[in-house]
Design a protein around this motif. Structure first.
Motif, PDB file in Angstrom:
ATOM      1  N   MET A 417       0.827  -1.207   0.000  1.00  0.00           N
ATOM      2  CA  MET A 417       0.000   0.000   0.000  1.00  0.00           C
ATOM      3  C   MET A 417       0.865   1.263   0.000  1.00  0.00           C
ATOM      4  O   MET A 417       0.380   2.351  -0.299  1.00  0.00           O
ATOM      5  CB  MET A 417      -0.945   0.003   1.211  1.00  0.00           C
ATOM      6  CG  MET A 417      -1.860  -1.207   1.298  1.00  0.00           C
ATOM      7  SD  MET A 417      -2.794  -1.507  -0.244  1.00  0.00           S
ATOM      8  CE  MET A 417      -3.859  -0.075  -0.259  1.00  0.00           C
ATOM      9  N   GLU A 418       2.155   1.121   0.348  1.00  0.00           N
ATOM     10  CA  GLU A 418       3.072   2.277   0.365  1.00  0.00           C
ATOM     11  C   GLU A 418       3.715   2.531  -1.002  1.00  0.00           C
ATOM     12  O   GLU A 418       4.319   3.585  -1.212  1.00  0.00           O
ATOM     13  CB  GLU A 418       4.218   2.037   1.364  1.00  0.00           C
ATOM     14  CG  GLU A 418       3.816   1.928   2.821  1.00  0.00           C
ATOM     15  CD  GLU A 418       5.018   1.582   3.689  1.00  0.00           C
ATOM     16  OE1 GLU A 418       6.126   1.414   3.141  1.00  0.00           O
ATOM     17  OE2 GLU A 418       4.840   1.496   4.919  1.00  0.00           O
ATOM     18  N   LEU A 419       3.648   1.544  -1.905  1.00  0.00           N
ATOM     19  CA  LEU A 419       4.443   1.590  -3.122  1.00  0.00           C
ATOM     20  C   LEU A 419       4.147   2.822  -3.966  1.00  0.00           C
ATOM     21  O   LEU A 419       5.066   3.514  -4.428  1.00  0.00           O
ATOM     22  CB  LEU A 419       4.227   0.309  -3.940  1.00  0.00           C
ATOM     23  CG  LEU A 419       5.069   0.153  -5.201  1.00  0.00           C
ATOM     24  CD1 LEU A 419       6.565   0.232  -4.903  1.00  0.00           C
ATOM     25  CD2 LEU A 419       4.747  -1.174  -5.893  1.00  0.00           C
ATOM     26  N   GLU A 420       2.879   3.114  -4.166  1.00  0.00           N
ATOM     27  CA  GLU A 420       2.503   4.267  -4.998  1.00  0.00           C
ATOM     28  C   GLU A 420       3.112   5.557  -4.442  1.00  0.00           C
ATOM     29  O   GLU A 420       3.682   6.364  -5.189  1.00  0.00           O
ATOM     30  CB  GLU A 420       0.978   4.389  -5.056  1.00  0.00           C
ATOM     31  CG  GLU A 420       0.501   5.577  -5.881  1.00  0.00           C
ATOM     32  CD  GLU A 420      -1.009   5.794  -5.798  1.00  0.00           C
ATOM     33  OE1 GLU A 420      -1.444   6.954  -5.961  1.00  0.00           O
ATOM     34  OE2 GLU A 420      -1.748   4.818  -5.561  1.00  0.00           O
ATOM     35  N   ASN A 421       3.013   5.745  -3.125  1.00  0.00           N
ATOM     36  CA  ASN A 421       3.522   6.971  -2.513  1.00  0.00           C
ATOM     37  C   ASN A 421       5.051   7.040  -2.581  1.00  0.00           C
ATOM     38  O   ASN A 421       5.619   8.124  -2.802  1.00  0.00           O
ATOM     39  CB  ASN A 421       3.049   7.064  -1.060  1.00  0.00           C
ATOM     40  CG  ASN A 421       3.417   8.388  -0.416  1.00  0.00           C
ATOM     41  OD1 ASN A 421       3.233   9.457  -1.003  1.00  0.00           O
ATOM     42  ND2 ASN A 421       3.983   8.321   0.778  1.00  0.00           N
ATOM     43  N   LEU A 422       5.730   5.908  -2.405  1.00  0.00           N
ATOM     44  CA  LEU A 422       7.196   5.899  -2.495  1.00  0.00           C
ATOM     45  C   LEU A 422       7.650   6.300  -3.897  1.00  0.00           C
ATOM     46  O   LEU A 422       8.579   7.107  -4.054  1.00  0.00           O
ATOM     47  CB  LEU A 422       7.742   4.511  -2.145  1.00  0.00           C
ATOM     48  CG  LEU A 422       7.623   4.064  -0.688  1.00  0.00           C
ATOM     49  CD1 LEU A 422       8.121   2.627  -0.528  1.00  0.00           C
ATOM     50  CD2 LEU A 422       8.397   4.992   0.243  1.00  0.00           C
ATOM     51  N   VAL A 423       6.999   5.738  -4.908  1.00  0.00           N
ATOM     52  CA  VAL A 423       7.336   6.096  -6.297  1.00  0.00           C
ATOM     53  C   VAL A 423       7.103   7.591  -6.525  1.00  0.00           C
ATOM     54  O   VAL A 423       7.943   8.287  -7.109  1.00  0.00           O
ATOM     55  CB  VAL A 423       6.512   5.253  -7.295  1.00  0.00           C
ATOM     56  CG1 VAL A 423       6.695   5.785  -8.719  1.00  0.00           C
ATOM     57  CG2 VAL A 423       6.914   3.786  -7.220  1.00  0.00           C
ATOM     58  N   LYS A 424       5.974   8.092  -6.039  1.00  0.00           N
ATOM     59  CA  LYS A 424       5.636   9.513  -6.212  1.00  0.00           C
ATOM     60  C   LYS A 424       6.685  10.410  -5.545  1.00  0.00           C
ATOM     61  O   LYS A 424       7.153  11.400  -6.143  1.00  0.00           O
ATOM     62  CB  LYS A 424       4.251   9.786  -5.610  1.00  0.00           C
ATOM     63  CG  LYS A 424       3.715  11.199  -5.848  1.00  0.00           C
ATOM     64  CD  LYS A 424       2.255  11.288  -5.393  1.00  0.00           C
ATOM     65  CE  LYS A 424       1.641  12.628  -5.765  1.00  0.00           C
ATOM     66  NZ  LYS A 424       2.200  13.745  -4.967  1.00  0.00           N
ATOM     67  N   GLN A 425       7.077  10.060  -4.323  1.00  0.00           N
ATOM     68  CA  GLN A 425       8.071  10.875  -3.612  1.00  0.00           C
ATOM     69  C   GLN A 425       9.418  10.880  -4.342  1.00  0.00           C
ATOM     70  O   GLN A 425      10.095  11.906  -4.416  1.00  0.00           O
ATOM     71  CB  GLN A 425       8.273  10.338  -2.195  1.00  0.00           C
ATOM     72  CG  GLN A 425       7.126  10.622  -1.246  1.00  0.00           C
ATOM     73  CD  GLN A 425       7.488  10.204   0.172  1.00  0.00           C
ATOM     74  OE1 GLN A 425       8.315  10.831   0.823  1.00  0.00           O
ATOM     75  NE2 GLN A 425       6.887   9.126   0.640  1.00  0.00           N
ATOM     76  N   ILE A 426       9.811   9.738  -4.886  1.00  0.00           N
ATOM     77  CA  ILE A 426      11.070   9.677  -5.632  1.00  0.00           C
ATOM     78  C   ILE A 426      10.988  10.547  -6.881  1.00  0.00           C
ATOM     79  O   ILE A 426      11.905  11.318  -7.184  1.00  0.00           O
ATOM     80  CB  ILE A 426      11.421   8.207  -5.988  1.00  0.00           C
ATOM     81  CG1 ILE A 426      11.846   7.446  -4.731  1.00  0.00           C
ATOM     82  CG2 ILE A 426      12.539   8.152  -7.040  1.00  0.00           C
ATOM     83  CD1 ILE A 426      12.041   5.960  -4.927  1.00  0.00           C
ATOM     84  N   LEU A 427       9.878  10.449  -7.607  1.00  0.00           N
ATOM     85  CA  LEU A 427       9.710  11.242  -8.830  1.00  0.00           C
ATOM     86  C   LEU A 427       9.706  12.738  -8.528  1.00  0.00           C
ATOM     87  O   LEU A 427      10.160  13.546  -9.345  1.00  0.00           O
ATOM     88  CB  LEU A 427       8.415  10.842  -9.542  1.00  0.00           C
ATOM     89  CG  LEU A 427       8.382   9.421 -10.119  1.00  0.00           C
ATOM     90  CD1 LEU A 427       6.983   9.092 -10.630  1.00  0.00           C
ATOM     91  CD2 LEU A 427       9.405   9.257 -11.238  1.00  0.00           C
ATOM     92  N   GLU A 428       9.220  13.093  -7.358  1.00  0.00           N
ATOM     93  CA  GLU A 428       9.164  14.518  -6.968  1.00  0.00           C
ATOM     94  C   GLU A 428      10.463  14.990  -6.322  1.00  0.00           C
ATOM     95  O   GLU A 428      10.577  16.162  -5.941  1.00  0.00           O
ATOM     96  CB  GLU A 428       7.996  14.737  -6.000  1.00  0.00           C
ATOM     97  CG  GLU A 428       6.624  14.581  -6.669  1.00  0.00           C
ATOM     98  CD  GLU A 428       5.472  14.708  -5.677  1.00  0.00           C
ATOM     99  OE1 GLU A 428       5.737  14.676  -4.449  1.00  0.00           O
ATOM    100  OE2 GLU A 428       4.318  14.830  -6.126  1.00  0.00           O
TER     101      GLU A 428
END
Length: 465
Positions: A417-428
């Motif tokens: 459930m954390e994966l989407e947010n981790l990817v988003k934070q890295i991209l940002e």
């Protein structure tokens, strides 16, 4: 004065990438060495690359060598477990095979030997027994005859972990020819994967040298040279770089998309790997619905011949693009799928044109850190996990992961459930492991990743002079 002749020995194909496709040969020739590849593989260096080679056509090890080698590994792991009071060593063992009478008898004999010789003295006995067996083979005599004919000044063995190398190296030592083994991978020493005993060893880092001396007391400090590994040298060769447009055109990608690399694992390390790819596809699709323009590059493990990812790739074709490693099958066995020089360029550009990599505990973290790109490690169980399927969580307990300078050396995803947010934070740009990952890379691979080939040749200079 006649140039010294070096036999670069390939007992199997794992060393091709490091010692046939990099600048290793060119640097040796600049130092005026005559380089001949002593080739025990199905890959023809002469036909494929035009290199001088001596082919080993006799591949027959002693029938008992495989059994004794497995016994040796179990005993070494038992000794480490007792010596260091650490249960992790038990997790490196593969289960015994009781399928059929033949396998059952092999297992019972192996367990008897393990019971009798589980000590440091026992390790030496088993190693000597293996050497005696291999000296009795026709392959030993065959290799000895080749050495007498070609008269090399030194044998450089490209991996320490192949039983196919034992008789050849014994033949060299019995003829008084110096032997050097390169310790192939970052996790090999604690896993008891040192099959051969040579006069000298080349290792990646001070950490690996410390490990060799700790696990193998019969090896002395002066025998071990810290050189780094040629494995990462191509990442610093900018001539390999393709433009974004060329890379996307060649691989049918959209140059306007940002790509995340999913680096596949072998079935032993991550038996449920396809479901992590599926989780990433769901995270990417969710982010695209929120305005991102993302895709996934799926690069499989080069020796994975399973069909386990097929359904996930088909069902998520809108976000997953497959770019297979440029390895070639030269036979039907997994160890006959061998790298090509073109794959060095492919991997360089996958790293360059991806935003980050995700995988289960792979050394690709270092490939991407070399390009200043982050890595997410999956570290949660899949619901498909059941008895008899290996949990990937044990990978992160292995000794080589204790070399991490901090928990931030990789980005760990401990809940899908954390994966989407981790990817988003890295991209940002809000989350990255690159700074700590580079420190880890130094610890594991040494301070000068571009100088490994030169350092190995300097080591050969030292030994011969």
């Amino acid at each position: 004065m006649k140039n010294k002749k070096i036999f670069v020995f390939f007992p199997d194909g794992v060393g091709l990438r490091n010692f046939a496709f990099t600048q290793f040969k060119a640097i040796g020739e600049q130092k005026r060495y005559e380089i001949v590849y002593w080739n025990n593989t199905v890959f023809s260096l002469k036909e494929e690359l035009g290199y001088e080679e001596v082919k080993i056509e006799n591949h027959k090890i002693h029938p008992l060598t495989a059994i004794y080698s497995r016994v040796r590994k179990h005993i070494e792991l038992n000794v480490s477990q007792k010596k260091f009071k650490d249960e992790v060593y038990a997790t490196y063992k593969f289960p015994f095979n009781y399928n059929g009478i033949k396998n059952t008898l092999k297992t019972l004999y192996s367990k008897l030997l393990i019971g009798l010789y589980s000590s440091e003295k026992g390790i030496l006995y088993i190693r000597n027994r293996i050497n005696t067996l291999e000296r009795s083979t026709t392959k030993y005599q065959y290799c000895k005859a080749q050495l007498l004919e070609h008269k090399p000044d030194l044998i450089f063995c490209t991996t320490q972990r192949a039983t196919q190398s034992i008789s050849a190296l014994l033949a060299a030592q019995d003829l008084g020819i110096p032997t050097v083994a390169f310790v192939y991978s970052w996790d090999n020493v604690p896993k008891a994967m040192q099959v051969v005993e040579t006069d000298y060893y080349c290792v990646w880092s001070e950490l690996m040298k410390k490990e060799v001396l700790m696990y193998y007391p019969f090896v002395k400090d002066a025998q071990v040279f810290v050189t780094g590994t040629p494995q990462f040298e191509p990442h610093y060769d900018s001539s390999l770089r393709l433009s974004r447009e060329a890379f996307c055109s060649q691989n049918h990608l959209d140059p306007n998309k940002k790509y995340i690399c999913f680096s596949g694992d072998d079935e032993t390390t991550s038996p449920l790997d396809q479901y992590y790819l599926e989780d990433l596809a769901k995270a990417v699709r969710a982010l695209n619905h929120k305005g991102e323009n993302l895709g996934i590059i799926y690069r499989k493990c080069p020796v994975d011949t399973t069909s386990r990812y097929d359904d996930v790739i088909r069902d998520n074709a809108d976000v997953i693009s497959v770019i297979d490693p440029l390895w070639k099958p030269f036979g039907k066995q997994w160890n006959e799928v061998l790298p090509t020089k073109a794959d060095l360029k492919m991997l360089y550009n996958v790293c360059t044109h991806s935003e980050l990599v995700t995988n289960v505990c792979s050394s690709t973290v270092f490939d991407f850190v070399a390009h200043d790109k982050p890595c997410i490690y999956y570290n949660y169980e899949q619901p498909q996990l059941k008895k008899g399927i290996r949990d990937i969580g044990q990978n992160y307990n292995y000794v080589h992961f204790r070399s991490m300078p901090s928990p931030r050396a990789a980005v760990f995803c401990t809940d899908k459930m954390e994966l989407e947010n981790l990817v988003k934070q890295i991209l940002e740009g809000k989350l990255s492991n690159v700074v700590d990952g580079k420190e880890w890379y130094k610890i594991v691979a040494g301070n000068q990743p571009t100088q490994a080939s030169l350092k190995i040749w300097n080591t050969i200079d030292t030994i011969l002079n």
